[in-house]
Design a protein around this motif. Structure first.
Motif, short mmCIF file in Angstrom:
data_model
loop_
_atom_site.label_atom_id
_atom_site.label_comp_id
_atom_site.label_asym_id
_atom_site.label_seq_id
_atom_site.Cartn_x
_atom_site.Cartn_y
_atom_site.Cartn_z
N MET A 1 -81.27 -14.53 43.44
CA MET A 1 -82.17 -15.62 43.12
C MET A 1 -82.51 -15.54 41.63
N ARG A 2 -82.36 -16.64 40.95
CA ARG A 2 -82.64 -16.63 39.51
C ARG A 2 -84.15 -16.61 39.26
N PRO A 3 -84.53 -16.18 38.05
CA PRO A 3 -85.96 -16.12 37.74
C PRO A 3 -86.63 -17.48 37.92
N PHE A 4 -87.86 -17.43 38.35
CA PHE A 4 -88.61 -18.65 38.67
C PHE A 4 -89.82 -18.73 37.76
N LYS A 5 -89.92 -19.81 37.02
CA LYS A 5 -91.07 -20.02 36.15
C LYS A 5 -91.81 -21.26 36.60
N ILE A 6 -93.10 -21.12 36.75
CA ILE A 6 -93.95 -22.25 37.12
C ILE A 6 -94.20 -23.07 35.85
N ASP A 7 -94.00 -24.37 35.95
CA ASP A 7 -94.29 -25.24 34.82
C ASP A 7 -95.40 -26.23 35.19
N ARG A 8 -95.70 -27.13 34.26
CA ARG A 8 -96.79 -28.09 34.47
C ARG A 8 -96.56 -28.96 35.71
N LEU A 9 -95.33 -29.38 35.96
CA LEU A 9 -95.03 -30.21 37.13
C LEU A 9 -95.32 -29.43 38.41
N ASP A 10 -94.88 -28.18 38.47
CA ASP A 10 -95.17 -27.35 39.64
C ASP A 10 -96.68 -27.23 39.87
N LEU A 11 -97.41 -26.98 38.80
CA LEU A 11 -98.87 -26.85 38.92
C LEU A 11 -99.50 -28.17 39.38
N ASP A 12 -99.01 -29.30 38.87
CA ASP A 12 -99.52 -30.61 39.30
C ASP A 12 -99.25 -30.83 40.79
N ILE A 13 -98.04 -30.49 41.22
CA ILE A 13 -97.69 -30.64 42.64
C ILE A 13 -98.60 -29.78 43.51
N VAL A 14 -98.79 -28.53 43.13
CA VAL A 14 -99.64 -27.62 43.90
C VAL A 14 -101.07 -28.17 43.98
N GLU A 15 -101.58 -28.65 42.86
CA GLU A 15 -102.94 -29.20 42.84
C GLU A 15 -103.06 -30.42 43.75
N MET A 16 -102.07 -31.29 43.71
CA MET A 16 -102.09 -32.49 44.57
C MET A 16 -102.05 -32.10 46.05
N LEU A 17 -101.18 -31.16 46.40
CA LEU A 17 -101.09 -30.74 47.80
C LEU A 17 -102.32 -29.97 48.25
N GLU A 18 -102.93 -29.27 47.32
CA GLU A 18 -104.15 -28.54 47.65
C GLU A 18 -105.28 -29.53 47.98
N THR A 19 -105.28 -30.67 47.30
CA THR A 19 -106.27 -31.71 47.55
C THR A 19 -105.96 -32.49 48.81
N ASP A 20 -104.67 -32.80 49.02
CA ASP A 20 -104.26 -33.58 50.20
C ASP A 20 -102.84 -33.18 50.58
N CYS A 21 -102.73 -32.29 51.56
CA CYS A 21 -101.42 -31.77 51.93
C CYS A 21 -100.58 -32.77 52.72
N SER A 22 -101.15 -33.93 53.02
CA SER A 22 -100.37 -34.93 53.76
C SER A 22 -99.59 -35.87 52.83
N LEU A 23 -99.72 -35.67 51.52
CA LEU A 23 -98.99 -36.52 50.59
C LEU A 23 -97.49 -36.40 50.81
#
Length: 144
Positions: A1-23
Motif C-alpha cells: 500500500m502506498r503512503p497515504f496523505k490526508i489533504d484538504r478534500l479528505d478533511l472536508d469529506i470527513v467533516e461533512m460525514l461527521e455532520t451528516d453521515c447519510s450524505l
C-alpha cells in the motif's frame, strides 16, 4: 500500500460525514465541486485506511421511550476486563464504551426507560465482573 496523505478534500469529506453521515457521493460532490467518482474513490480510500470506521445515525432516545441516559464510570480487575468488554458489546442498552486515564478507567453510556432500570444494571450486573469504584451520573442534556 502506498503512503497515504490526508489533504484538504479528505478533511472536508470527513467533516461533512461527521455532520451528516447519510450524505450521498453526489451530494458531497456538489458541495465540494468535485466529481462523484473522485468523492467515491476518496471515501473508499478513507474507509480502507481506517480513517472512516463507521457511519451511525444520531438517535433521539427520548422519542423512542428511552429518556434516561447515564454515564457510569468504574474500574474492573485486569483478569475480568475481557469478559466485561464482551458482555458490554452484547448489551443493546450500552451505547458507548470508553477507556480513559484517571481514577476511573472505564466509562459506559447507557440508556433506559427509567433511571432505576440503569441503577439496577449497575447494582446487579457490574458486580458479576468485580467492578469497583463506581460513579453513576445521569445525563441531563447533550449539546454536541
Amino acid at each position: 500500500m502506498r503512503p497515504f496523505k490526508i489533504d484538504r478534500l479528505d478533511l472536508d469529506i470527513v467533516e461533512m460525514l461527521e455532520t451528516d453521515c447519510s450524505l450521498t457521493y453526489e451530494e458531497i460532490a456538489k458541495m465540494t465541486g468535485k466529481s462523484l467518482w473522485t468523492i467515491r474513490d476518496r471515501i473508499l480510500a478513507l474507509k480502507k485506511r481506517g480513517v472512516i470506521k463507521s457511519c451511525r445515525a444520531e438517535i433521539d432516545y427520548d422519542k423512542l421511550g428511552l429518556p434516561c441516559r447515564a454515564i457510569i464510570g468504574f474500574n474492573v480487575p485486569p483478569d475480568k476486563i475481557d469478559d466485561f468488554v464482551e458482555q458490554a458489546k452484547k448489551d443493546k442498552r450500552i451505547k458507548k464504551f470508553i477507556i480513559t486515564t484517571g481514577s476511573r478507567r472505564f466509562h459506559i453510556k447507557i440508556i433506559g426507560k427509567q433511571c432505576g432500570e440503569i441503577r439496577e444494571y449497575a447494582r446487579t450486573i457490574l458486580p458479576k465482573f468485580g467492578v469497583f469504584d463506581v460513579d453513576f451520573e445521569v445525563v441531563l442534556d447533550e449539546i454536541i
